[in-house]
Write a protein that holds these residues in place. Structure first.
Motif, PDB file in Angstrom:
ATOM      1  N   ALA A  93      -1.364   1.635  14.912  1.00 26.63           N
ATOM      2  CA  ALA A  93      -1.101   0.211  14.703  1.00 26.63           C
ATOM      3  C   ALA A  93      -0.631  -0.447  15.993  1.00 26.63           C
ATOM      4  O   ALA A  93       0.295   0.040  16.664  1.00 26.63           O
ATOM      5  CB  ALA A  93      -0.049   0.038  13.609  1.00 26.63           C
ATOM      6  N   LEU A  94      -1.259  -1.564  16.349  1.00 23.81           N
ATOM      7  CA  LEU A  94      -0.848  -2.343  17.507  1.00 23.81           C
ATOM      8  C   LEU A  94       0.485  -3.016  17.219  1.00 23.81           C
ATOM      9  O   LEU A  94       0.659  -3.667  16.175  1.00 23.81           O
ATOM     10  CB  LEU A  94      -1.913  -3.402  17.829  1.00 23.81           C
ATOM     11  CG  LEU A  94      -1.617  -4.353  18.987  1.00 23.81           C
ATOM     12  CD1 LEU A  94      -1.631  -3.589  20.306  1.00 23.81           C
ATOM     13  CD2 LEU A  94      -2.633  -5.493  19.009  1.00 23.81           C
ATOM     14  N   THR A  95       1.459  -2.872  18.115  1.00 29.05           N
ATOM     15  CA  THR A  95       2.779  -3.470  17.919  1.00 29.05           C
ATOM     16  C   THR A  95       2.996  -4.693  18.796  1.00 29.05           C
ATOM     17  O   THR A  95       3.661  -5.638  18.389  1.00 29.05           O
ATOM     18  CB  THR A  95       3.878  -2.441  18.204  1.00 29.05           C
ATOM     19  OG1 THR A  95       3.749  -1.959  19.554  1.00 29.05           O
ATOM     20  CG2 THR A  95       3.780  -1.263  17.231  1.00 29.05           C
ATOM     21  N   SER A  96       2.458  -4.675  20.018  1.00 30.79           N
ATOM     22  CA  SER A  96       2.615  -5.811  20.931  1.00 30.79           C
ATOM     23  C   SER A  96       1.645  -5.644  22.087  1.00 30.79           C
ATOM     24  O   SER A  96       1.028  -4.584  22.262  1.00 30.79           O
ATOM     25  CB  SER A  96       4.054  -5.908  21.462  1.00 30.79           C
ATOM     26  OG  SER A  96       4.379  -4.753  22.229  1.00 30.79           O
ATOM     27  N   PHE A 148       3.522 -12.491  26.803  1.00 31.92           N
ATOM     28  CA  PHE A 148       3.834 -11.449  25.830  1.00 31.92           C
ATOM     29  C   PHE A 148       3.381 -11.916  24.449  1.00 31.92           C
ATOM     30  O   PHE A 148       3.597 -13.077  24.070  1.00 31.92           O
ATOM     31  CB  PHE A 148       5.335 -11.149  25.828  1.00 31.92           C
ATOM     32  CG  PHE A 148       5.843 -10.616  27.141  1.00 31.92           C
ATOM     33  CD1 PHE A 148       5.988  -9.251  27.342  1.00 31.92           C
ATOM     34  CD2 PHE A 148       6.161 -11.481  28.185  1.00 31.92           C
ATOM     35  CE1 PHE A 148       6.450  -8.757  28.552  1.00 31.92           C
ATOM     36  CE2 PHE A 148       6.620 -10.988  29.399  1.00 31.92           C
ATOM     37  CZ  PHE A 148       6.756  -9.624  29.581  1.00 31.92           C
ATOM     38  N   TYR A 149       2.770 -10.993  23.684  1.00 36.78           N
ATOM     39  CA  TYR A 149       2.214 -11.330  22.379  1.00 36.78           C
ATOM     40  C   TYR A 149       2.748 -10.344  21.333  1.00 36.78           C
ATOM     41  O   TYR A 149       3.051  -9.187  21.637  1.00 36.78           O
ATOM     42  CB  TYR A 149       0.684 -11.240  22.403  1.00 36.78           C
ATOM     43  CG  TYR A 149       0.040 -12.083  23.476  1.00 36.78           C
ATOM     44  CD1 TYR A 149      -0.373 -13.380  23.214  1.00 36.78           C
ATOM     45  CD2 TYR A 149      -0.152 -11.569  24.766  1.00 36.78           C
ATOM     46  CE1 TYR A 149      -0.966 -14.167  24.200  1.00 36.78           C
ATOM     47  CE2 TYR A 149      -0.739 -12.337  25.757  1.00 36.78           C
ATOM     48  CZ  TYR A 149      -1.144 -13.634  25.478  1.00 36.78           C
ATOM     49  OH  TYR A 149      -1.731 -14.395  26.459  1.00 36.78           O
ATOM     50  N   ASP A 150       2.803 -10.804  20.081  1.00 40.31           N
ATOM     51  CA  ASP A 150       3.216  -9.914  19.005  1.00 40.31           C
ATOM     52  C   ASP A 150       2.011  -9.158  18.456  1.00 40.31           C
ATOM     53  O   ASP A 150       0.897  -9.255  18.987  1.00 40.31           O
ATOM     54  CB  ASP A 150       3.936 -10.687  17.901  1.00 40.31           C
ATOM     55  CG  ASP A 150       3.066 -11.746  17.225  1.00 40.31           C
ATOM     56  OD1 ASP A 150       1.820 -11.652  17.327  1.00 40.31           O
ATOM     57  OD2 ASP A 150       3.621 -12.670  16.597  1.00 40.31           O
ATOM     58  N   ALA A 151       2.214  -8.413  17.360  1.00 37.37           N
ATOM     59  CA  ALA A 151       1.154  -7.563  16.809  1.00 37.37           C
ATOM     60  C   ALA A 151      -0.039  -8.366  16.314  1.00 37.37           C
ATOM     61  O   ALA A 151      -1.162  -7.842  16.247  1.00 37.37           O
ATOM     62  CB  ALA A 151       1.720  -6.708  15.676  1.00 37.37           C
ATOM     63  N   HIS A 442      13.544   0.900  27.448  1.00 39.93           N
ATOM     64  CA  HIS A 442      14.668  -0.017  27.609  1.00 39.93           C
ATOM     65  C   HIS A 442      14.227  -1.455  27.826  1.00 39.93           C
ATOM     66  O   HIS A 442      15.068  -2.355  27.897  1.00 39.93           O
ATOM     67  CB  HIS A 442      15.537   0.422  28.797  1.00 39.93           C
ATOM     68  CG  HIS A 442      16.082   1.809  28.663  1.00 39.93           C
ATOM     69  ND1 HIS A 442      16.973   2.177  27.684  1.00 39.93           N
ATOM     70  CD2 HIS A 442      15.822   2.937  29.387  1.00 39.93           C
ATOM     71  CE1 HIS A 442      17.272   3.460  27.809  1.00 39.93           C
ATOM     72  NE2 HIS A 442      16.588   3.942  28.832  1.00 39.93           N
ATOM     73  N   LEU A 443      12.908  -1.686  27.937  1.00 41.83           N
ATOM     74  CA  LEU A 443      12.408  -3.025  28.224  1.00 41.83           C
ATOM     75  C   LEU A 443      11.109  -3.238  27.456  1.00 41.83           C
ATOM     76  O   LEU A 443      10.042  -2.817  27.921  1.00 41.83           O
ATOM     77  CB  LEU A 443      12.181  -3.193  29.734  1.00 41.83           C
ATOM     78  CG  LEU A 443      11.935  -4.613  30.231  1.00 41.83           C
ATOM     79  CD1 LEU A 443      13.162  -5.492  29.976  1.00 41.83           C
ATOM     80  CD2 LEU A 443      11.622  -4.596  31.725  1.00 41.83           C
ATOM     81  N   PRO A 444      11.154  -3.840  26.298  1.00 40.61           N
ATOM     82  CA  PRO A 444       9.943  -4.026  25.494  1.00 40.61           C
ATOM     83  C   PRO A 444       8.844  -4.746  26.277  1.00 40.61           C
ATOM     84  O   PRO A 444       9.095  -5.760  26.928  1.00 40.61           O
ATOM     85  CB  PRO A 444      10.438  -4.883  24.319  1.00 40.61           C
ATOM     86  CG  PRO A 444      11.904  -4.607  24.230  1.00 40.61           C
ATOM     87  CD  PRO A 444      12.363  -4.379  25.637  1.00 40.61           C
ATOM     88  N   GLY A 445       7.643  -4.181  26.229  1.00 41.62           N
ATOM     89  CA  GLY A 445       6.520  -4.758  26.955  1.00 41.62           C
ATOM     90  C   GLY A 445       6.379  -4.249  28.372  1.00 41.62           C
ATOM     91  O   GLY A 445       5.456  -4.646  29.086  1.00 41.62           O
ATOM     92  N   GLY A 446       7.270  -3.366  28.808  1.00 42.86           N
ATOM     93  CA  GLY A 446       7.221  -2.851  30.181  1.00 42.86           C
ATOM     94  C   GLY A 446       6.755  -1.410  30.247  1.00 42.86           C
ATOM     95  O   GLY A 446       6.762  -0.673  29.263  1.00 42.86           O
ATOM     96  N   THR A 447       6.315  -0.994  31.423  1.00 41.34           N
ATOM     97  CA  THR A 447       5.894   0.384  31.651  1.00 41.34           C
ATOM     98  C   THR A 447       6.609   0.940  32.885  1.00 41.34           C
ATOM     99  O   THR A 447       7.060   0.188  33.757  1.00 41.34           O
ATOM    100  CB  THR A 447       4.372   0.492  31.862  1.00 41.34           C
ATOM    101  OG1 THR A 447       4.005  -0.186  33.075  1.00 41.34           O
ATOM    102  CG2 THR A 447       3.613  -0.101  30.697  1.00 41.34           C
TER     103      THR A 447
END
Length: 625
Positions: A93-96, A148-151, A442-447
């Motif tokens: 499932a795609l989350t973001s 940044f986008y949601d699911a 620790h940082l949503p959307g980061g790698t």
């Protein structure tokens, strides 16, 4: 470039050469003035994006002395562009998801002065002292937009930002070279002692804010940071090479080399306090990184012609290497935190070549060599590179060097106007160094990208190289390389086995016409390439140039165009099961320049034999985009 006479490609080099690099070396042969008297040259060029170059060289030589000087100036702009998209999953499932667009401009001014003097004790013995001084001022500016986008694909945050990074630095090199030819033809002793130093100061200002779809400040943490970075690099080279021929086709080479490289990188980082105009010290990003890269080497190489048609060359190179790193950070109480890394290894690099000449201008060669890829400074530096805080890169001070074993069976056929070289090869790389990406928890959307040694990489391939002199004035040189790659995974790193078919090729054509015109074009293509976590995207480029000789062949006019179709770019697709990332980088793009070159002076050809000065460069390529 104005000091280069020719460039030699050595696919599987002998033990005489530095074993650094996966596939071979580039041997740069520098020009050596043979003429008595005074002479010189002037070169000027102008191109797109305010790129201007000026170079002048002067040389005076008599029977005992040779004096040379050179000055060059370069200025211009370089444009860059990049995209980055990531999708994050929980199971299937795609989350973001996120995407980013970057535009950059780099402007630089570079001055270089070179001076040299050589004294000839006899026609077989000389001592040369040379040095160069280089200064550079550079301005880097970058704008970036992150979304940044949601699911469900709805925009949640929009982050425009910019960074400016002025840099200034200077460097110098000093070289002392001794050369002696013995009475026997081909017997010679060459030595070099060199020292180089490079310092660079950089100040970076980074600002990035985030807004919700309505344009109001969002809850996502922004960036307002200043970094002050000072870098100091020192290099020492000590080298002695001796060559002794023994009859027809037999030769012994022995030598010694020590290279010492020291790098210090000191960064002070300050972050803007929210709601105030004041900055405070950020201990998480303030650090000192020190690195010592030391290699001591001895080698011997023997070449023997057993019969008229069969010969062999066997060599051994032993190297004692050290890579010592010290990383000093600060805790929240301003107490130093020290992390040390040490690498100490002794390796022997053998090489063997068996050559058999066949009837009808045919030749077979079987070869084996062991080589090495040593970690670069930015690969072992544990200090986080946070230019893009949502795509952080971290080095690994415990990286081991790649251990490379290369086998090759080559066949060469010579016709009156066509030469064909084909080779079947097998290459195994142990302790492969790869950058592995993972989601930043620790940082949503980061790698976060970290460097690791994964188990093994094997390649089996076929390479074809051919040159055809179509006419007296027109020739083509082509290259095709097909190979199958196998990556052995590492369960501890979550890396599965991976394999794939890869290929690349190039075509170069040169046409001389009307006595005074020359045209050259070069096309390169690399198909998508298999990596441990995905693939490297395809790359292609076409360059071309034309030269017109004038002023009684003492001058020339040139027009060069690089990346004619604006297609040269670097990209990578990564899929580690929990996220998918696709990024692309492009530097400079299409470029053209007009140039004028003129040689002057009256001189007589010296009877002394010329010798070549060469510089060895590792065959590995860093994709620094």
């Amino acid at each position: 470039a104005s000091a280069i006479e020719k460039i030699e490609i050595i696919n599987n080099p002998s033990s005489k050469y530095d074993p650094e690099g996966q596939s071979g070396i580039i041997n740069i042969v520098l020009k050596k003035n043979q003429r008595l008297g005074f002479n010189g040259n002037v070169n000027v060029s102008a191109g797109r994006l305010d790129n201007y170059n000026f170079n002048t060289g002067l040389n005076y030589r008599n029977e005992k002395w040779n004096f040379s000087g050179n000055y060059s100036f370069r200025t211009g702009d370089r444009l860059g562009f990049g995209t980055n998209s990531s999708q994050f999953y929980s199971g299937n499932a795609l989350t973001s998801s996120t995407d980013a667009y970057q535009n950059s401009t780099r402007s630089d001014k570079n001055h270089t002065v070179k001076l040299g003097a050589e004294y000839y004790f006899t026609d077989k013995t000389s001592l040369a002292l040379s040095g160069n001084l280089n200064t550079e001022d550079e301005e880097n500016n970058e704008t970036v937009v992150q979304r940044f986008y949601d699911a469900n694909g709805n925009l949640t945050d929009n982050g425009p930002g910019y960074s400016s990074r002025p840099e200034s630095g200077y460097g110098y090199d000093l070289n002392l070279d001794f050369f002696h030819k013995f009475k026997a033809d081909g017997e010679e002793l060459v030595s070099n002692l060199s020292f180089g130093n490079r310092t660079e100061d950089e100040f970076e200002d980074v600002v990035q804010n985030y807004f919700d779809p309505s344009g109001n400040p969002s809850d996502r943490l922004g960036v307002n940071r200043r970094n002050d970075v000072a870098e100091d690099n020192r290099n020492v080279n000590i080298q002695v090479d001796y060559t002794k021929p023994f009859g027809d086709g037999n030769k012994l080479e022995i030598g010694y080399r020590t290279t010492l490289r020291y790098n210090d990188e000191d960064q002070i980082s300050d972050t803007l306090l929210l709601g105030t105009p004041n900055y405070s010290r950020d201990n998480d990003l303030t650090s000192l990184f020190e690195m010592e890269d030391i290699v001591h080497a001895v080698y011997t190489n023997f070449q023997k012609q057993f019969t008229k048609n069969f010969g062999a060359q066997v060599g051994f190179r032993a190297e004692q290497a050290y890579l010592n790193t010290t990383y000093t950070g600060m805790d929240q109480d301003n107490n130093p935190l020290v992390t040390e890394g040490k690498l100490d290894y002794l390796r022997v690099y053998p090489s063997i070549y068996l050559t058999q000449k066949l009837k009808g201008e045919n030749q077979l060669q079987l070869s084996y060599s062991r080589r090495v890829n040593r970690p670069r400074g930015w690969q072992v530096n544990p200090f986080p590179d946070v230019d893009d805080r949502y795509n952080i890169r971290i080095g690994n001070p415990n990286l081991r060097p790649e251990d490379i074993h290369s086998f090759e069976l080559a066949y060469a056929k010579f016709w009156p106007v066509v030469t064909l070289t084909s080779s079947v090869y097998f290459r195994q790389v142990n302790d492969v160094v790869q950058s592995l990406r993972e989601e930043n928890e620790h940082l949503p959307g980061g790698t976060i990208s970290r460097f690791y040694n994964i188990a093994r990489n094997q390649s089996v391939g076929l390479e074809l190289i051919s040159r055809a002199d179509v006419t007296k004035n027109f020739n083509l040189t082509g290259n095709l390389n097909f190979f199958q790659t196998y990556f052995k995974g590492d369960e501890s790193l979550g890396i599965n086995d991976n394999d794939g078919f890869n290929w690349n090729g190039s075509l170069n054509g040169t046409w001389n016409f009307l006595n005074d015109f020359a045209v050259q074009a070069n096309f390169f293509y690399s198909a998508p390439r298999t990596m441990s976590q995905g693939r490297m995207n395809e790359m292609s480029s076409l360059d071309a140039g034309v030269k017109y000789t004038i002023l009684n062949k003492k001058g020339s006019l040139g027009l060069n165009v690089q990346d004619i179709f604006n297609s040269r770019r670097f990209g990578m697709y990564t899929n580690n099961g929990s996220f998918v990332q696709d990024f692309m980088r492009r530097r400079q793009g299409q470029m053209w320049n007009l140039s004028f070159s003129y040689r002057f002076g009256k001189a007589e050809l010296s009877q002394k034999k010329n010798r070549k000065s060469d510089e060895n460069m590792g065959g590995g390529e860093d994709m620094d985009f």
